[in-house]
Design a protein around this motif. Structure first.
Motif, PDB file in Angstrom:
ATOM      1  N   GLY A 227     -10.512 -14.791  -2.495  1.00 52.83           N
ATOM      2  CA  GLY A 227      -9.319 -13.958  -2.423  1.00 52.83           C
ATOM      3  C   GLY A 227      -8.072 -14.775  -2.681  1.00 52.83           C
ATOM      4  N   VAL A 228      -6.915 -14.177  -2.405  1.00 49.28           N
ATOM      5  CA  VAL A 228      -5.629 -14.795  -2.708  1.00 49.28           C
ATOM      6  C   VAL A 228      -4.763 -14.810  -1.451  1.00 49.28           C
ATOM      7  CG1 VAL A 228      -3.543 -14.606  -4.108  1.00 49.28           C
ATOM      8  CG2 VAL A 228      -5.756 -13.979  -5.089  1.00 49.28           C
ATOM      9  N   PHE A 229      -4.206 -15.978  -1.128  1.00 49.54           N
ATOM     10  CA  PHE A 229      -3.257 -16.102  -0.024  1.00 49.54           C
ATOM     11  C   PHE A 229      -1.835 -15.930  -0.547  1.00 49.54           C
ATOM     12  CE2 PHE A 229      -6.900 -18.372   1.723  1.00 49.54           C
ATOM     13  CZ  PHE A 229      -6.933 -17.848   3.017  1.00 49.54           C
ATOM     14  N   SER A 230      -0.957 -15.424   0.307  1.00 49.86           N
ATOM     15  CA  SER A 230       0.468 -15.291  -0.031  1.00 49.86           C
ATOM     16  C   SER A 230       1.282 -15.441   1.242  1.00 49.86           C
ATOM     17  CB  SER A 230       0.753 -13.939  -0.699  1.00 49.86           C
ATOM     18  OG  SER A 230       0.434 -12.877   0.181  1.00 49.86           O
ATOM     19  N   THR A 231       2.581 -15.726   1.068  1.00 56.23           N
ATOM     20  CA  THR A 231       3.478 -15.838   2.218  1.00 56.23           C
ATOM     21  C   THR A 231       4.702 -14.971   2.014  1.00 56.23           C
ATOM     22  OG1 THR A 231       4.554 -17.767   1.241  1.00 56.23           O
ATOM     23  CG2 THR A 231       2.794 -18.189   2.830  1.00 56.23           C
ATOM     24  N   THR A 232       5.225 -14.468   3.124  1.00 55.71           N
ATOM     25  CA  THR A 232       6.475 -13.720   3.145  1.00 55.71           C
ATOM     26  C   THR A 232       7.251 -14.154   4.382  1.00 55.71           C
ATOM     27  OG1 THR A 232       5.421 -11.890   4.339  1.00 55.71           O
ATOM     28  CG2 THR A 232       5.582 -11.681   1.940  1.00 55.71           C
ATOM     29  N   VAL A 233       8.521 -13.793   4.398  1.00 54.49           N
ATOM     30  CA  VAL A 233       9.381 -14.097   5.542  1.00 54.49           C
ATOM     31  C   VAL A 233      10.008 -12.793   6.013  1.00 54.49           C
ATOM     32  CG1 VAL A 233      11.462 -15.328   6.291  1.00 54.49           C
ATOM     33  CG2 VAL A 233       9.905 -16.400   4.661  1.00 54.49           C
ATOM     34  N   ASN A 234       9.977 -12.552   7.330  1.00 55.31           N
ATOM     35  CA  ASN A 234      10.764 -11.452   7.879  1.00 55.31           C
ATOM     36  C   ASN A 234      11.903 -12.058   8.696  1.00 55.31           C
ATOM     37  OD1 ASN A 234       9.770 -12.069  10.478  1.00 55.31           O
ATOM     38  ND2 ASN A 234       8.218 -10.465  10.423  1.00 55.31           N
ATOM     39  N   SER A 235      12.536 -11.328   9.537  1.00 56.86           N
ATOM     40  CA  SER A 235      13.716 -11.840  10.245  1.00 56.86           C
ATOM     41  C   SER A 235      13.384 -12.920  11.275  1.00 56.86           C
ATOM     42  CB  SER A 235      14.460 -10.692  10.927  1.00 56.86           C
ATOM     43  OG  SER A 235      13.608 -10.066  11.873  1.00 56.86           O
ATOM     44  N   THR A 236      12.124 -13.020  11.706  1.00 58.37           N
ATOM     45  CA  THR A 236      11.781 -13.984  12.750  1.00 58.37           C
ATOM     46  C   THR A 236      10.638 -14.927  12.416  1.00 58.37           C
ATOM     47  OG1 THR A 236      10.272 -12.425  13.811  1.00 58.37           O
ATOM     48  CG2 THR A 236      12.563 -12.421  14.574  1.00 58.37           C
ATOM     49  N   ALA A 237       9.843 -14.621  11.361  1.00 52.68           N
ATOM     50  CA  ALA A 237       8.626 -15.404  11.149  1.00 52.68           C
ATOM     51  C   ALA A 237       8.246 -15.539   9.682  1.00 52.68           C
ATOM     52  CB  ALA A 237       7.466 -14.750  11.903  1.00 52.68           C
ATOM     53  N   VAL A 238       7.439 -16.560   9.420  1.00 57.36           N
ATOM     54  CA  VAL A 238       6.751 -16.699   8.143  1.00 57.36           C
ATOM     55  C   VAL A 238       5.364 -16.103   8.346  1.00 57.36           C
ATOM     56  CG1 VAL A 238       5.770 -18.309   6.468  1.00 57.36           C
ATOM     57  CG2 VAL A 238       7.993 -18.788   7.503  1.00 57.36           C
TER      58      VAL A 238
ATOM     59  N   THR B  81     -11.668  -9.589   8.421  1.00 58.19           N
ATOM     60  CA  THR B  81     -11.135  -8.524   7.572  1.00 58.19           C
ATOM     61  C   THR B  81     -12.225  -7.477   7.377  1.00 58.19           C
ATOM     62  OG1 THR B  81     -11.848  -9.502   5.475  1.00 58.19           O
ATOM     63  CG2 THR B  81      -9.698 -10.190   6.328  1.00 58.19           C
ATOM     64  N   SER B  82     -11.813  -6.234   7.231  1.00 59.44           N
ATOM     65  CA  SER B  82     -12.791  -5.154   7.049  1.00 59.44           C
ATOM     66  C   SER B  82     -12.493  -4.288   5.836  1.00 59.44           C
ATOM     67  CB  SER B  82     -12.860  -4.284   8.305  1.00 59.44           C
ATOM     68  OG  SER B  82     -11.591  -3.736   8.586  1.00 59.44           O
ATOM     69  N   SER B  83     -11.465  -4.664   5.083  1.00 56.69           N
ATOM     70  CA  SER B  83     -11.161  -3.943   3.845  1.00 56.69           C
ATOM     71  C   SER B  83     -10.556  -4.916   2.843  1.00 56.69           C
ATOM     72  CB  SER B  83     -10.205  -2.780   4.110  1.00 56.69           C
ATOM     73  OG  SER B  83      -8.984  -3.254   4.622  1.00 56.69           O
ATOM     74  N   ALA B  84     -10.656  -4.583   1.575  1.00 54.94           N
ATOM     75  CA  ALA B  84     -10.157  -5.455   0.511  1.00 54.94           C
ATOM     76  C   ALA B  84      -8.706  -5.122   0.182  1.00 54.94           C
ATOM     77  CB  ALA B  84     -11.039  -5.339  -0.724  1.00 54.94           C
ATOM     78  N   VAL B  85      -7.853  -5.169   1.201  1.00 58.07           N
ATOM     79  CA  VAL B  85      -6.415  -4.957   1.022  1.00 58.07           C
ATOM     80  C   VAL B  85      -5.676  -6.175   1.568  1.00 58.07           C
ATOM     81  CG1 VAL B  85      -6.588  -2.440   1.153  1.00 58.07           C
ATOM     82  CG2 VAL B  85      -6.128  -3.746   3.231  1.00 58.07           C
ATOM     83  N   ASN B  86      -4.469  -6.419   1.074  1.00 58.28           N
ATOM     84  CA  ASN B  86      -3.664  -7.531   1.543  1.00 58.28           C
ATOM     85  C   ASN B  86      -3.352  -7.339   3.023  1.00 58.28           C
ATOM     86  OD1 ASN B  86      -2.377  -9.991   0.869  1.00 58.28           O
ATOM     87  ND2 ASN B  86      -0.395  -8.959   0.888  1.00 58.28           N
ATOM     88  N   GLN B  87      -3.613  -8.354   3.834  1.00 59.38           N
ATOM     89  CA  GLN B  87      -3.403  -8.225   5.271  1.00 59.38           C
ATOM     90  C   GLN B  87      -2.945  -9.540   5.876  1.00 59.38           C
ATOM     91  OE1 GLN B  87      -7.522  -7.359   6.849  1.00 59.38           O
ATOM     92  NE2 GLN B  87      -7.733  -7.257   4.646  1.00 59.38           N
ATOM     93  N   PRO B  88      -2.080  -9.479   6.913  1.00 51.87           N
ATOM     94  CA  PRO B  88      -1.617 -10.699   7.569  1.00 51.87           C
ATOM     95  C   PRO B  88      -2.756 -11.364   8.331  1.00 51.87           C
ATOM     96  CG  PRO B  88      -0.745  -8.755   8.679  1.00 51.87           C
ATOM     97  CD  PRO B  88      -1.480  -8.273   7.478  1.00 51.87           C
TER      98      PRO B  88
ATOM     99  N   PHE C 191      -3.661 -12.468   3.331  1.00 50.95           N
ATOM    100  CA  PHE C 191      -4.844 -12.720   2.505  1.00 50.95           C
ATOM    101  C   PHE C 191      -5.289 -11.413   1.866  1.00 50.95           C
ATOM    102  CE2 PHE C 191      -9.575 -13.318   2.213  1.00 50.95           C
ATOM    103  CZ  PHE C 191      -9.558 -14.308   1.246  1.00 50.95           C
ATOM    104  N   LEU C 192      -5.482 -11.451   0.549  1.00 54.82           N
ATOM    105  CA  LEU C 192      -6.027 -10.320  -0.212  1.00 54.82           C
ATOM    106  C   LEU C 192      -7.455 -10.707  -0.604  1.00 54.82           C
ATOM    107  CD1 LEU C 192      -5.841  -7.612  -1.692  1.00 54.82           C
ATOM    108  CD2 LEU C 192      -4.771  -8.834  -3.596  1.00 54.82           C
ATOM    109  N   PRO C 193      -8.467 -10.205   0.155  1.00 57.28           N
ATOM    110  CA  PRO C 193      -9.846 -10.611  -0.108  1.00 57.28           C
ATOM    111  C   PRO C 193     -10.453  -9.902  -1.310  1.00 57.28           C
ATOM    112  CG  PRO C 193      -9.767  -9.102   1.747  1.00 57.28           C
ATOM    113  CD  PRO C 193      -8.345  -9.347   1.322  1.00 57.28           C
ATOM    114  N   THR C 194     -11.409 -10.582  -1.946  1.00 55.24           N
ATOM    115  CA  THR C 194     -12.160  -9.982  -3.051  1.00 55.24           C
ATOM    116  C   THR C 194     -13.146  -8.953  -2.516  1.00 55.24           C
ATOM    117  OG1 THR C 194     -11.970 -12.045  -4.259  1.00 55.24           O
ATOM    118  CG2 THR C 194     -13.636 -10.506  -5.029  1.00 55.24           C
TER     119      THR C 194
END
Length: 143
Positions: free
Chosen positions: A110-121, A49-56, A125-128
């Motif tokens: 940081g904080v992990f989270s999950t989402t679902v789209n039409s094909t995948a989970v 990761t290179s920025s402190a934004v939520n990223q897959p 990760f939102l890093p500190t």
């Protein structure tokens, strides 16, 4: 050396190019980024990761899997380290997760989270801190 061969493994032997090896001792085995045994799949990945934004950081296909177990190691630019276990399950519409077994050398990274789209989970990760390296093993079982 680096070479390839046709091989199979059954309950009693390893067969390589039609030669049966029934007694096998292996000190180290490197198989790339994914190992599949029957309906069980172990996958290894590294994400930076290179920025402190939520990223897959990873995803798995809804049509193939309904759950995953992750062993995650996060290291930031200050050389702090976190190790976590994460369980994810989906009903095909929503994803549910729990993170446990968290151990850190300083603070939570940081904080992990999950989402679902039409094909995948999708695991995000939102890093500190901005710069992190996440190394992980994902274990899945085919539906």
């Amino acid at each position: 050396g680096n070479s390839s061969a046709n091989s199979t493994i059954n309950s009693t032997a390893l067969v390589v190019n039609n030669a049966v090896i029934s007694n096998l001792t292996v000190a180290s085995l490197s198989l790339g980024s994914s190992v599949s045994i029957g309906g069980y799949v172990d996958s290894y990945f590294t994400v930076s990761t290179s920025s402190a934004v939520n990223q897959p950081v990873d995803s798995f296909l809804l049509g193939t899997y309904r759950s995953a177990e992750y062993n995650l190691q996060i290291r930031d630019s200050a050389n702090n380290v976190q190790l976590s276990k994460l369980l994810v399950v989906t009903d095909g519409t929503d994803a549910y997760m729990t993170e446990y077994g968290i151990i850190t050398s300083n603070n939570t990274m940081g904080v992990f989270s999950t989402t679902v789209n039409s094909t995948a989970v999708i695991l995000s990760f939102l890093p500190t801190l901005a710069n992190n390296v996440i190394k992980a093993v994902r274990k899945t079982i085919v539906i």
